[in-house]
Each structure stands twice: as C-alpha cells, then as structure tokens.
Design an enzyme around this catalytic site. Structure first.
Site, PDB file in Angstrom:
ATOM      1  N   HIS A   1       0.748  -1.137  -0.123  1.00  0.00           N
ATOM      2  CA  HIS A   1      -0.180  -0.043   0.142  1.00  0.00           C
ATOM      3  C   HIS A   1       0.826   1.286   0.079  1.00  0.00           C
ATOM      4  CE1 HIS A   1      -3.052  -2.625   2.139  1.00  0.00           C
ATOM      5  NE2 HIS A   1      -3.621  -2.593   1.153  1.00  0.00           N
TER       6      HIS A   1
ATOM      7  N   LYS B   1     -16.547  -7.064   6.265  1.00  0.00           N
ATOM      8  CA  LYS B   1     -15.290  -7.421   6.219  1.00  0.00           C
ATOM      9  C   LYS B   1     -14.705  -7.991   7.744  1.00  0.00           C
ATOM     10  CE  LYS B   1     -13.032  -6.746   2.001  1.00  0.00           C
ATOM     11  NZ  LYS B   1     -11.813  -5.798   1.474  1.00  0.00           N
TER      12      LYS B   1
ATOM     13  N   ARG C   1      -1.753  -6.266  -8.255  1.00  0.00           N
ATOM     14  CA  ARG C   1      -0.711  -7.131  -7.939  1.00  0.00           C
ATOM     15  C   ARG C   1      -0.591  -8.343  -8.931  1.00  0.00           C
ATOM     16  NH1 ARG C   1      -3.364  -7.248  -2.416  1.00  0.00           N
ATOM     17  NH2 ARG C   1      -4.856  -8.558  -3.388  1.00  0.00           N
TER      18      ARG C   1
ATOM     19  N   SER D   1      -3.125  -7.766   2.688  1.00  0.00           N
ATOM     20  CA  SER D   1      -3.189  -7.562   4.127  1.00  0.00           C
ATOM     21  C   SER D   1      -4.086  -8.958   4.694  1.00  0.00           C
ATOM     22  CB  SER D   1      -4.443  -6.438   4.391  1.00  0.00           C
ATOM     23  OG  SER D   1      -3.851  -4.984   4.296  1.00  0.00           O
TER      24      SER D   1
END
Length: 163
Positions: free
Chosen positions: A17, A41, A95, A133
């Site tokens: 990040h 989440k 990514r 994460s």
C-alpha cells in the site's frame, strides 16, 4: 488542483500500500486515502486505528513528495466518495491478473455512474506483489514473521492485537 483517491480497507496498511501511495502522490497535488468502513469484512483494526496507522505511515511521504496526503473514512459508493473529496482520479493498485479482472468490472461500473472520473492502475513493485493484508493477518495470527510486509509500527500493532 489534481486530486486522487486511493481507496481500500487498509487492515492493516502494508508496504505494498505504501509503495502505491508513494507513487500515486507523484501524480497528483492531493492524495486522499479512502479508508473503507466495510463492516462486512470484520476488520482486525477499528476504523480509527486504521486511519491513525495511515496518517503515521504517510506523514514522511507528504514531506518527501510535497503532496498533501489525507485519510478519509467512507462507507458509501466509491464513485460517491470520489465526488465527495473532489477527486478526478481513482488510483487502484494491481498485484496480479486476478486483480485486473475485478478492477476492470469496477471501472466499467464507475464510468457508467460518472465518466468524468478516471481510474489509474499502478502495478505494485515486484517485491510487493504478493503482499495482501489478508495474508499478512493470517501469517501474524499463526505466529509468523510479517516484518518483510509491514512497517515496524504496524508489525508492533499486529503483535499487540494478536498477542
């Protein structure tokens, strides 16, 4: 003034990040880090903790780049958040190819809602491409070393939280 919005949950903020934030800051005059509340989440860190981490980790980037970097919590549609903060650009980090498929759909939907806001994709540097994460939290929960993936301050916060 060119304003960019880099949205995410940032639970926790990782070196990946920070890499995207550093590079995005060179493209805009002001970079808003949109911290998604996203109660579904079940984040490890509270909204306040995530905002504080972002502010602490990005303070030096403001000095380095000359770009104002601010954290902004949001719970509405991404495109509405972009309008709220006056962003002309949404920054998304990629990514892998799997990220692109999802992001491609999001861009189409966002453009249908407001075609005046562009989306810019930045590829994570090769050494950061595997960092997620979710995986960082899993490694930390199982007692693994995440120091290669997060800053020392975030590593300490993870250890304190997961003890």
């Amino acid at each position: 003034m060119r304003v960019g919005l880099y949205p995410g949950t940032f639970d926790p903020i990782t070196l990946g990040h920070i890499d995207i934030i550093r590079r995005a800051a060179m493209l805009v005059d002001k970079l808003v880090i949109g911290v998604a509340i996203n109660r579904d989440k079940g984040p490890l860190f509270s909204l306040e903790e995530r905002v504080a981490m972002i502010e602490a980790e990005c303070a030096h980037l403001t000095a380095q780049t000359g770009t104002e970097i601010v954290a902004h919590p949001f719970e509405n549609l991404l495109i509405d958040c972009a309008r709220d903060v006056g962003a002309q650009i949404i920054v998304r980090g990629l990514r892998a190819v799997a990220d692109f498929e999802y992001e491609f759909q999001m861009v189409g939907m966002n453009r249908a809602m407001d075609d005046s806001i562009e989306t810019v994709f930045l590829m994570a540097e090769a050494r950061h491409q595997a960092i997620a994460s979710k995986l960082v939290k899993e490694i930390a929960r199982l007692g693994g070393d995440v120091s290669k993936f997060v800053t020392p301050r975030v590593n300490t916060a993870l250890k304190e939280r997961l003890g």
